[in-house]
Design a protein around this motif. Structure first.
Motif, mmCIF file in Angstrom:
data_model
loop_
_atom_site.group_PDB
_atom_site.id
_atom_site.type_symbol
_atom_site.label_atom_id
_atom_site.label_comp_id
_atom_site.label_asym_id
_atom_site.label_seq_id
_atom_site.Cartn_x
_atom_site.Cartn_y
_atom_site.Cartn_z
ATOM 1 N N SER A 1 18.347 -9.582 39.240
ATOM 2 C CA SER A 1 19.282 -10.349 38.411
ATOM 3 C C SER A 1 20.214 -9.420 37.643
ATOM 4 O O SER A 1 21.433 -9.632 37.598
ATOM 5 N N TRP A 2 19.636 -8.368 37.049
ATOM 6 C CA TRP A 2 20.442 -7.415 36.282
ATOM 7 C C TRP A 2 21.370 -6.606 37.184
ATOM 8 O O TRP A 2 22.548 -6.445 36.877
ATOM 9 N N VAL A 3 20.847 -6.125 38.307
ATOM 10 C CA VAL A 3 21.634 -5.260 39.189
ATOM 11 C C VAL A 3 22.810 -6.020 39.794
ATOM 12 O O VAL A 3 23.967 -5.550 39.755
ATOM 13 N N VAL A 4 22.557 -7.200 40.356
ATOM 14 C CA VAL A 4 23.621 -7.994 40.983
ATOM 15 C C VAL A 4 24.682 -8.374 39.953
ATOM 16 O O VAL A 4 25.888 -8.301 40.222
ATOM 17 N N SER A 5 24.250 -8.756 38.768
ATOM 18 C CA SER A 5 25.188 -9.161 37.716
ATOM 19 C C SER A 5 26.101 -8.016 37.302
ATOM 20 O O SER A 5 27.311 -8.193 37.134
ATOM 21 N N HIS A 6 25.515 -6.826 37.142
ATOM 22 C CA HIS A 6 26.320 -5.686 36.712
ATOM 23 C C HIS A 6 27.237 -5.184 37.834
ATOM 24 O O HIS A 6 28.364 -4.732 37.554
ATOM 25 N N LEU A 7 26.804 -5.282 39.081
ATOM 26 C CA LEU A 7 27.687 -4.919 40.194
ATOM 27 C C LEU A 7 28.864 -5.886 40.283
ATOM 28 O O LEU A 7 30.009 -5.473 40.519
ATOM 29 N N HIS A 8 28.584 -7.174 40.106
ATOM 30 C CA HIS A 8 29.632 -8.194 40.103
ATOM 31 C C HIS A 8 30.644 -7.905 38.985
ATOM 32 O O HIS A 8 31.860 -7.909 39.214
ATOM 33 N N SER A 9 30.151 -7.634 37.800
ATOM 34 C CA SER A 9 31.026 -7.370 36.660
ATOM 35 C C SER A 9 31.811 -6.074 36.845
ATOM 36 O O SER A 9 32.994 -5.992 36.494
ATOM 37 N N LEU A 10 31.164 -5.068 37.403
ATOM 38 C CA LEU A 10 31.833 -3.785 37.641
ATOM 39 C C LEU A 10 33.010 -3.954 38.594
ATOM 40 O O LEU A 10 34.080 -3.359 38.388
ATOM 41 N N THR A 11 32.835 -4.766 39.625
ATOM 42 C CA THR A 11 33.911 -5.022 40.581
ATOM 43 C C THR A 11 35.119 -5.646 39.889
ATOM 44 O O THR A 11 36.266 -5.212 40.083
ATOM 45 N N HIS A 12 34.862 -6.671 39.064
ATOM 46 C CA HIS A 12 35.950 -7.312 38.317
ATOM 47 C C HIS A 12 36.636 -6.325 37.380
ATOM 48 O O HIS A 12 37.867 -6.324 37.252
ATOM 49 N N THR B 1 48.150 -10.418 40.876
ATOM 50 C CA THR B 1 46.740 -10.682 40.549
ATOM 51 C C THR B 1 46.049 -11.527 41.617
ATOM 52 O O THR B 1 44.965 -12.048 41.367
ATOM 53 N N SER B 2 46.653 -11.662 42.776
ATOM 54 C CA SER B 2 46.094 -12.547 43.809
ATOM 55 C C SER B 2 44.707 -12.099 44.249
ATOM 56 O O SER B 2 43.817 -12.929 44.467
ATOM 57 N N VAL B 3 44.497 -10.765 44.364
ATOM 58 C CA VAL B 3 43.173 -10.264 44.767
ATOM 59 C C VAL B 3 42.147 -10.579 43.689
ATOM 60 O O VAL B 3 41.030 -11.024 43.976
ATOM 61 N N ASN B 4 42.518 -10.363 42.425
ATOM 62 C CA ASN B 4 41.609 -10.652 41.306
ATOM 63 C C ASN B 4 41.243 -12.130 41.262
ATOM 64 O O ASN B 4 40.076 -12.486 41.065
ATOM 65 N N GLU B 5 42.265 -12.987 41.444
ATOM 66 C CA GLU B 5 42.026 -14.418 41.378
ATOM 67 C C GLU B 5 41.191 -14.894 42.557
ATOM 68 O O GLU B 5 40.325 -15.765 42.408
ATOM 69 N N LEU B 6 41.449 -14.309 43.728
ATOM 70 C CA LEU B 6 40.665 -14.675 44.915
ATOM 71 C C LEU B 6 39.206 -14.273 44.727
ATOM 72 O O LEU B 6 38.290 -15.046 45.034
ATOM 73 N N LEU B 7 38.981 -13.073 44.191
ATOM 74 C CA LEU B 7 37.613 -12.607 43.952
ATOM 75 C C LEU B 7 36.924 -13.472 42.900
ATOM 76 O O LEU B 7 35.758 -13.851 43.058
ATOM 77 N N ALA B 8 37.660 -13.808 41.834
ATOM 78 C CA ALA B 8 37.082 -14.625 40.769
ATOM 79 C C ALA B 8 36.692 -16.015 41.285
ATOM 80 O O ALA B 8 35.648 -16.558 40.900
ATOM 81 N N PHE B 9 37.510 -16.569 42.173
ATOM 82 C CA PHE B 9 37.253 -17.921 42.655
ATOM 83 C C PHE B 9 36.197 -17.962 43.757
ATOM 84 O O PHE B 9 35.422 -18.921 43.841
ATOM 85 N N THR B 10 36.135 -16.934 44.610
ATOM 86 C CA THR B 10 35.193 -16.934 45.737
ATOM 87 C C THR B 10 33.867 -16.269 45.356
ATOM 88 O O THR B 10 32.856 -16.935 45.206
ATOM 89 N N GLU B 11 33.911 -14.961 45.168
ATOM 90 C CA GLU B 11 32.678 -14.231 44.828
ATOM 91 C C GLU B 11 32.144 -14.665 43.464
ATOM 92 O O GLU B 11 30.946 -14.795 43.258
ATOM 93 N N GLY B 12 33.091 -14.934 42.523
ATOM 94 C CA GLY B 12 32.670 -15.414 41.204
ATOM 95 C C GLY B 12 31.983 -16.760 41.290
ATOM 96 O O GLY B 12 30.965 -17.006 40.642
ATOM 97 N N SER B 13 32.545 -17.656 42.109
ATOM 98 C CA SER B 13 31.927 -18.969 42.299
ATOM 99 C C SER B 13 30.551 -18.830 42.934
ATOM 100 O O SER B 13 29.622 -19.567 42.593
#
Length: 309
Positions: free
Chosen positions: A148-159, A192-204
């Motif tokens: 839980s911690w590792v996946v969350s921090h990797l996700h946040s690091l990418t953003h 910001t299209s890449v950021n928004e795409l990542l936020a909507f897909t991987e973030g979702s």
């Protein structure tokens, strides 16, 4: 810093919840009280679980982990907001803003994964009680929390890395009380299209996949409970899950409405109010939700109180 004819931003201005000095006075007092209740309440939950050998079970291991994350989650936001209210100096350096965003996203996603782990624990305990000890072994519980911690921090690091590569050359005013992904994206003068795409897909995905696990777990739990012949037995099972379901409803009911949608529908006024609920109010209420209807927690809290006297 100048590039061509554009002035690039090195710090942001956090407007907060209001610019009215009179409102800021009672807001400062309210958020300070809620923050102290959050830190104290969740710390007591952790201490009670650690101090009572009967609570050294997977369910309470996940609960103590959730309490720790709730403290961290709110600490990322509230102290900075209180300082801004007290000093009226609302600026925040770009690096500090990204750091705040990083930890906010990381702890928020960790929260959702831990809620899913707790749902899985309840599913195994109710639907497969004979295999509970082996399935939810200490090693597997620790692995669930670590993942839980590792996946969350990797996700946040990418953003955060993607956000750091954007240029901000328009307004430096963030109409929010902390640095979040969507408010920052609206200020960028880069693509910001890449950021928004990542936020909507991987973030979702990282938000909704734990939620789906929770829903599936409780579908099976409900089916198992409905097979219990006695009403008293059903009530006992549902009472053990009621606290968790309440926290899930509060957390996901607000967070989905803010993040699982395109950034074009972002509403500053509406989302700012909703954000207060899941960043400050829900972590503050969690200790009360988990202790008021839980007989074992009440006994552990009484034991902790007697020990401190």
């Amino acid at each position: 810093m100048l590039r061509g004819n554009q002035s690039y931003i090195t710090e942001f201005l956090l407007l907060g919840l209001t610019t009215d000095p009179k409102q800021q006075t009672w807001l400062f007092a309210s958020f300070l009280i809620m923050y102290l209740i959050n830190v104290f309440g969740n710390s007591v939950i952790i201490a009670a679980i650690q101090g009572d050998a009967r609570l050294h079970t997977p369910m309470y291991f996940f609960l103590s982990s959730l309490s720790l994350v709730d403290i961290c989650f709110t600490t990322v936001i509230v102290p900075q907001m209180l300082v801004n209210m007290l000093t009226q100096r609302k600026t925040i350096p770009f690096a500090q803003c990204l750091t705040q965003m990083y930890f906010f996203v990381a702890f928020g996603i960790t929260d959702s994964f831990l809620l899913a782990a707790m749902a899985i624990d309840r599913y195994v305990a109710i639907c497969n009680p004979l295999h509970y000890t082996t399935t939810m072994s200490p090693r597997r519980c620790l692995l669930l929390v670590t993942v839980s911690w590792v996946v969350s921090h990797l996700h946040s690091l990418t953003h955060t890395i993607l956000m750091a590569q954007l240029s901000f050359c328009r307004s430096n005013v963030i109409r929010h009380f902390f640095c979040d992904v969507q408010p920052l994206l609206t200020l960028s003068c880069s693509d910001t299209s890449v950021n928004e795409l990542l936020a909507f897909t991987e973030g979702s995905f990282v938000i909704m996949s734990p939620f789906i696990f929770i829903i599936i777990s409780y579908v099976y739990i409900t089916r198992a409970v409905l097979r219990v012949p006695s009403g008293g037995g059903r009530y006992k099972v549902f009472s053990t899950c009621g606290s968790h379901l309440t926290v899930v409803a509060l957390f996901y009911g607000t967070i989905i409405s803010v993040y699982i949608r395109p950034s074009s529908t972002y509403s500053i006024t509406k989302d700012r109010v909703v954000t207060v609920i899941y960043t400050v109010v829900t972590p503050m209420l969690n200790p009360f939700i988990y202790s008021l209807r839980n007989k074992d927690m009440k006994q552990a809290l009484r034991k902790l109180t007697r020990r401190s006297e």
